[in-house]
Design an enzyme around this catalytic site. Structure first.
Site, PDB file in Angstrom:
ATOM      1  N   GLU A 121      10.300   2.086   1.241  1.00 38.83           N
ATOM      2  CA  GLU A 121       9.987   2.458  -0.144  1.00 38.83           C
ATOM      3  C   GLU A 121      10.091   3.952  -0.387  1.00 38.83           C
ATOM      4  O   GLU A 121      10.429   4.387  -1.479  1.00 38.83           O
ATOM      5  CB  GLU A 121       8.531   2.068  -0.411  1.00 38.83           C
ATOM      6  CG  GLU A 121       8.341   0.877  -1.279  1.00 38.83           C
ATOM      7  CD  GLU A 121       6.867   0.707  -1.589  1.00 38.83           C
ATOM      8  OE1 GLU A 121       6.066   0.555  -0.651  1.00 38.83           O
ATOM      9  OE2 GLU A 121       6.529   0.717  -2.778  1.00 38.83           O
ATOM     10  N   ASP A 172       6.957  -6.063  -9.700  1.00 37.68           N
ATOM     11  CA  ASP A 172       6.022  -5.269  -8.902  1.00 37.68           C
ATOM     12  C   ASP A 172       4.679  -5.112  -9.620  1.00 37.68           C
ATOM     13  O   ASP A 172       3.691  -5.688  -9.195  1.00 37.68           O
ATOM     14  CB  ASP A 172       6.618  -3.894  -8.562  1.00 37.68           C
ATOM     15  CG  ASP A 172       6.126  -3.371  -7.226  1.00 37.68           C
ATOM     16  OD1 ASP A 172       5.319  -4.045  -6.585  1.00 37.68           O
ATOM     17  OD2 ASP A 172       6.562  -2.279  -6.822  1.00 37.68           O
ATOM     18  N   GLY A 225       0.814  -1.209   0.000  1.00 40.06           N
ATOM     19  CA  GLY A 225       0.000   0.000   0.000  1.00 40.06           C
ATOM     20  C   GLY A 225       0.846   1.257   0.000  1.00 40.06           C
ATOM     21  O   GLY A 225       2.072   1.201   0.086  1.00 40.06           O
ATOM     22  N   HIS A 280       6.807  -4.668   2.335  1.00 37.77           N
ATOM     23  CA  HIS A 280       7.336  -3.521   1.579  1.00 37.77           C
ATOM     24  C   HIS A 280       8.134  -2.671   2.560  1.00 37.77           C
ATOM     25  O   HIS A 280       7.580  -2.211   3.571  1.00 37.77           O
ATOM     26  CB  HIS A 280       6.198  -2.701   0.977  1.00 37.77           C
ATOM     27  CG  HIS A 280       5.604  -3.317  -0.246  1.00 37.77           C
ATOM     28  ND1 HIS A 280       4.924  -4.505  -0.224  1.00 37.77           N
ATOM     29  CD2 HIS A 280       5.611  -2.904  -1.543  1.00 37.77           C
ATOM     30  CE1 HIS A 280       4.516  -4.795  -1.453  1.00 37.77           C
ATOM     31  NE2 HIS A 280       4.929  -3.843  -2.273  1.00 37.77           N
TER      32      HIS A 280
END
Ligand code: IMP
Ligand code: ZN
Length: 336
Positions: free
Chosen positions: A202, A281, A172, A199
């Site tokens: 990022e 991705d 997200g 994740h």
């Protein structure tokens, strides 16, 4: 160099972000003929050759467009089958696809129904007589979720584990949310021996020492992106030899890194001993297939064919599958 024929593993692919523009267009055509959509043509919304989605335009593309187009069982089945075929045609022999369970109330589909539908497509693909790819499903928690929604994702993963769910993801918009609220969800996942990928670092917002230490407390087996990582956290990652899912084109197109391909942090991580898997991705958005990602790495980091083959195999130990599946992959990929 063309790496289509090289057997590859792909461990970081979001289902809805992996749908090709042609497939979205076909779904749109069917819906338009049946008077079921007023959305503009996907080929207008996402023109071919446009890959410069950044963190501000990328996430709304899903909430505003793709989720409104793919909003019933028929489009879910059609798009999942198309994504599976695309990865297989690109020479992927082992795929971990991830998706955020999404209820589609107008189509009478619950989150359970969504997961079951995707799992059925995966089972059909795995069992097809001409199949050359094995796929597992990772269920994603979205950073925007509340803790109960996150725990419900873990519960779904436990419920459907024997039907092909292999792990949990945290994904997200990295510019929102407080990841510390998810502790009960990840504690439950660990207690149930569900593998975890996250994740990680990022964007600057999601790369504070506090957030990254908290995420490492969740004991992830793999981490994705690993861009803005402070030195002491890098040290911890190297010490744990965590599996890294690196997404070159996505990071360049979305301007998540400074510079271009040759400046990517693959160059920093490659000699640390952490197993690396090159991943797409969202190939539907960023347009670079797994084999193209290998070609870019070969070109910009000067890897020869032998080094590329070694790289392709390096993530096998980090896949969310049994030792038997890993051994089969080693045999397939070693003989290539
Ligand atoms: P889905 O989970 O199958 O619906 O795939 C699309 C979703 O994946 C998006 O709505 C995002 O929440 C998530 N996603 C895709 N790419 C990224 C990324 O690069 N970072 C974080 N989340 C992502
Ligand atoms: Zn991702």
């Amino acid at each position: 160099m063309d790496f289509k024929a090289l057997p590859k593993i792909e461990l970081h692919a979001h289902l809805s972000g992996s749908i090709s523009r042609d497939c979205l267009h076909e779904i749109w055509l069917r819906k338009r003929e049946q008077g079921q959509t007023t959305l503009v043509d996907p080929l207008v919304e996402m023109p071919s050759g446009k890959f410069d989605y950044d963190l501000e335009t990328f996430f709304p593309l899903f909430s505003r467009y793709i989720y409104n187009l793919c909003n019933d069982k028929e489009s879910l089945i059609y798009s999942t089958n198309s994504v599976l075929q695309d990865f297989q045609a690109d020479g992927v022999v082992y795929l971990e696809l991830r998706t955020t369970p999404r209820a589609m109330p107008s189509a009478g589909l619950s989150k359970e129904g969504y997961v079951e539908t995707v799992l059925k497509c995966i089972a059909d693909s795995n069992n097809a007589p001409n199949s050359s790819m094995t796929t597992g499903l990772i269920l994603s928690i979205d950073r925007r979720n509340d803790v109960d929604t996150a725990i419900a994702v873990v519960d779904l993963a436990i419920q459907y584990r024997d039907q092909g769910v292999v792990g949990i993801d945290l994904c997200g918009d990295p510019c929102v949310g407080d990841v510390s609220i998810f502790e009960p969800a990840f504690t439950k996942a660990k207690a149930n021996k569900l593998p975890i990928t996250i994740h990680f670092a990022e964007a600057p917002f999601s790369s504070t020492e506090v957030e990254l230490r908290k995420l490492l407390e969740y004991q992830p087996d793999r981490i994705g992106h690993v861009i803005n990582v402070p030195a002491d956290i890098k040290e911890e990652i190297v010490k744990r030899k965590l599996g890294l899912e690196l997404c070159l084109s996505c990071n360049v197109h979305a301007k998540m890194i400074t510079g271009s391909y040759g400046d990517h942090h693959f160059g920093w991580w490659k000699d640390t001993g952490c197993p690396i898997t090159l991943c797409t991705d969202d190939v539907g958005v960023f347009g670079s297939t797994v084999s193209m990602e290998y070609a870019l790495i070969a070109e910009h980091f000067g890897l020869d064919r032998k080094e590329i083959c070694e790289l392709a195999k390096s993530g096998i130990d980090t896949i969310f599958a049994s030792e038997e599946v890993k051994q089969k992959l080693r045999e397939t990929m070693w003989s290539s």
